[in-house]
Write a protein that holds these residues in place. Structure first.
Motif, PDB file in Angstrom:
ATOM      1  N   THR A 144       0.771  -1.084  -0.024  1.00 16.64           N
ATOM      2  CA  THR A 144      -0.057  -0.013  -0.040  1.00 16.64           C
ATOM      3  C   THR A 144       0.865   1.230   0.128  1.00 16.64           C
ATOM      4  O   THR A 144       0.641   2.137  -0.547  1.00 16.64           O
ATOM      5  CB  THR A 144      -0.844   0.103   1.096  1.00 16.64           C
ATOM      6  OG1 THR A 144      -1.679  -1.188   1.133  1.00 16.64           O
ATOM      7  CG2 THR A 144      -1.938   1.291   1.336  1.00 16.64           C
ATOM      8  N   ALA A 147       2.505   1.863  -3.285  1.00 15.08           N
ATOM      9  CA  ALA A 147       1.550   2.342  -4.269  1.00 15.08           C
ATOM     10  C   ALA A 147       1.448   3.910  -4.003  1.00 15.08           C
ATOM     11  O   ALA A 147       1.370   4.731  -5.216  1.00 15.08           O
ATOM     12  CB  ALA A 147       0.301   1.590  -4.178  1.00 15.08           C
ATOM     13  N   PHE A 151       2.142   6.758  -6.601  1.00 19.43           N
ATOM     14  CA  PHE A 151       1.011   7.749  -6.989  1.00 19.43           C
ATOM     15  C   PHE A 151       1.763   9.265  -6.817  1.00 19.43           C
ATOM     16  O   PHE A 151       1.382  10.167  -7.601  1.00 19.43           O
ATOM     17  CB  PHE A 151      -0.129   7.615  -6.005  1.00 19.43           C
ATOM     18  CG  PHE A 151      -1.080   8.958  -6.419  1.00 19.43           C
ATOM     19  CD1 PHE A 151      -1.965   8.742  -7.481  1.00 19.43           C
ATOM     20  CD2 PHE A 151      -1.353   9.643  -5.393  1.00 19.43           C
ATOM     21  CE1 PHE A 151      -3.031   9.775  -7.568  1.00 19.43           C
ATOM     22  CE2 PHE A 151      -2.213  10.855  -5.596  1.00 19.43           C
ATOM     23  CZ  PHE A 151      -2.984  10.895  -6.938  1.00 19.43           C
ATOM     24  N   SER A 182       9.468   4.151  -2.846  1.00 22.64           N
ATOM     25  CA  SER A 182       8.512   3.164  -3.299  1.00 22.64           C
ATOM     26  C   SER A 182       9.223   1.757  -3.619  1.00 22.64           C
ATOM     27  O   SER A 182       8.600   0.550  -3.061  1.00 22.64           O
ATOM     28  CB  SER A 182       8.126   3.414  -4.616  1.00 22.64           C
ATOM     29  OG  SER A 182       7.018   2.741  -5.369  1.00 22.64           O
ATOM     30  N   SER A 249       3.817  -1.058  -9.633  1.00 27.00           N
ATOM     31  CA  SER A 249       3.564  -1.003  -8.119  1.00 27.00           C
ATOM     32  C   SER A 249       2.064  -0.698  -7.942  1.00 27.00           C
ATOM     33  O   SER A 249       1.455  -1.259  -6.939  1.00 27.00           O
ATOM     34  CB  SER A 249       4.462   0.172  -7.403  1.00 27.00           C
ATOM     35  OG  SER A 249       4.070   0.435  -5.978  1.00 27.00           O
ATOM     36  N   MET A 250       1.429   0.312  -8.619  1.00 27.98           N
ATOM     37  CA  MET A 250       0.132   0.412  -8.511  1.00 27.98           C
ATOM     38  C   MET A 250      -0.632  -0.296  -9.132  1.00 27.98           C
ATOM     39  O   MET A 250      -1.825  -0.727  -8.451  1.00 27.98           O
ATOM     40  CB  MET A 250      -0.142   1.913  -9.044  1.00 27.98           C
ATOM     41  CG  MET A 250       0.578   3.144  -8.505  1.00 27.98           C
ATOM     42  SD  MET A 250       0.005   4.630  -9.219  1.00 27.98           S
ATOM     43  CE  MET A 250      -1.602   4.987  -8.786  1.00 27.98           C
TER      44      MET A 250
END
Length: 274
Positions: A144, A147, A151, A182, A249-250
Motif C-alpha cells: 500500500t 503504491a 502515485f 517506493s 507498483s500501483m
C-alpha cells in the motif's frame, strides 16, 4: 485490563488524527514546531497501538484476527509501522501526511465498531496463525505504501512536465527519492508476503482440514507475489525504473485490493475455519 483496552480504543483515533495534523502542518505550512514534533508523536502513537494489540491478545487469549474490525486495527498498525521504518531508514518525513491518513481511518472504523466475538474457533487462537496473518498484513501494508509513493511520483512527474511548481513540487522529495522509497516498500512487502505464503502453504493445511491449494484466494496471493517478483527481477536484470516501476507498483496494489475484497468475500473459502 478491559478499561485500558477501552481507553486505547478511544485514544488511538485521537492520536492518529493528531499525528496526521502535525505532519500536514509541517508539509503545507512548514511550521517548525510541527516538524520537530511529528516523529516523536508518531512513535508515541505506535507505542500506544502496540500496547493495545498486546493487551487485547492477552485479555482475550487470541491474536487480533477474529473479526474484520480487529484486522482493520492491525492493518492500521502495520501501515504506520512500515511507514515509520521507511522514514527512519531514508530520513525523509515529508510524505507522512499522505500515508498516515490511511491508518487513521482504519483505526477510527475499528474503534467505533469493534466488539469481542463470543465463540472463537481453536485455530484462531494459534500464535502461528497470528504470524501468518501478521506477515501477510505487513506485506500488504508495505505494498500500500509503495503504491502511495508511486502515485506521488506520478503526480510530481505530471507537475514537472506541466511546469506546475506548487506546494507538491516544493515539499515532496524529488522523483529519484520517491522511486527509492517506493522500491524500499516493495522489497519489504515482497519479503513479508513470501514469509506469509511459506507459512500458509506448509503449516495451515496440517491443522486446518479441507484447505485447498486450488482456492481462488491462494491464487490471488500468489499472483500478487508474482507481479512483484517479475518487477523486482526486471529492475535488476532489465534496468526497469521510473514510471514503469511506479505503474507496476500501483497495478500490484490494485490486484492486492481485488484479492482482499472481491475474491476474499465472494469467491474464496480459504481462511474460513468455522
Amino acid at each position: 485490563m478491559r478499561i485500558l483496552i477501552n481507553l486505547c480504543e478511544i485514544l488511538l483515533p485521537v492520536l492518529y488524527f493528531a499525528t496526521i495534523w502535525v505532519y500536514a502542518r509541517a508539509f503545507f505550512s512548514n511550521v517548525k514546531s510541527a516538524e520537530r514534533l511529528r516523529t516523536p508523536l508518531l512513535f508515541a502513537t505506535l507505542l500506544t497501538h502496540g500496547t493495545y494489540i498486546a493487551l487485547r491478545t492477552a485479555e482475550f487469549q487470541h491474536p487480533p484476527i477474529t473479526s474484520m474490525f480487529e484486522i482493520l486495527s492491525l492493518i492500521a498498525f502495520t501501515v504506520a509501522l512500515v511507514y515509520s521504518y521507511i522514514e527512519l531508514r531514508l530520513k525523509i518525513k515529508s510524505t507522512g501526511y499522505f500515508i498516515l491518513i490511511l491508518p487513521f481511518f482504519f483505526q477510527l472504523v475499528s474503534s467505533i465498531l469493534i466488539k469481542e466475538v463470543p465463540l472463537i474457533p481453536p485455530i484462531l487462537r494459534s500464535n502461528l496463525l497470528g504470524l501468518h496473518v501478521s506477515s501477510a498484513l505487513l506485506g500488504y501494508a508495505a505494498i500500500t505504501i509503495s503504491a502511495v509513493y508511486g502515485f506521488l511520483y506520478l503526480m510530481l512527474y505530471h507537475d514537472i512536465k506541466s511546469s506546475q511548481f506548487g506546494v507538491i513540487y516544493q515539499r515532496l522529495p524529488n522523483l529519484e527519492t520517491l522511486e527509492r522509497m517506493s522500491f524500499t516498500a516493495t522489497v519489504f512487502g515482497f519479503i513479508l508476503l513470501t514469509v506469509a505464503i511459506v507459512v500458509g502453504l506448509i503449516w495451515l493445511p496440517q491443522i486446518a482440514g479441507g484447505v485447498s491449494y486450488a482456492d481462488p484466494k491462494l491464487f490471488g496471493t500468489i499472483a500478487i507475489w508474482l507481479i512483484y517478483a517479475i518487477g523486482l527481477t526486471a529492475k535488476r536484470l532489465k534496468g526497469w525504473q521510473g514510471r514503469r516501476m511506479m505503474v507496476l507498483s500501483m497495478f500490484g496494489f490494485a490486484t492486492a485490493m481485488f484479492s482482499m475484497t472481491i475474491i476474499n468475500v465472494f469467491l474464496s473459502s480459504f481462511h474460513k475455519f468455522y
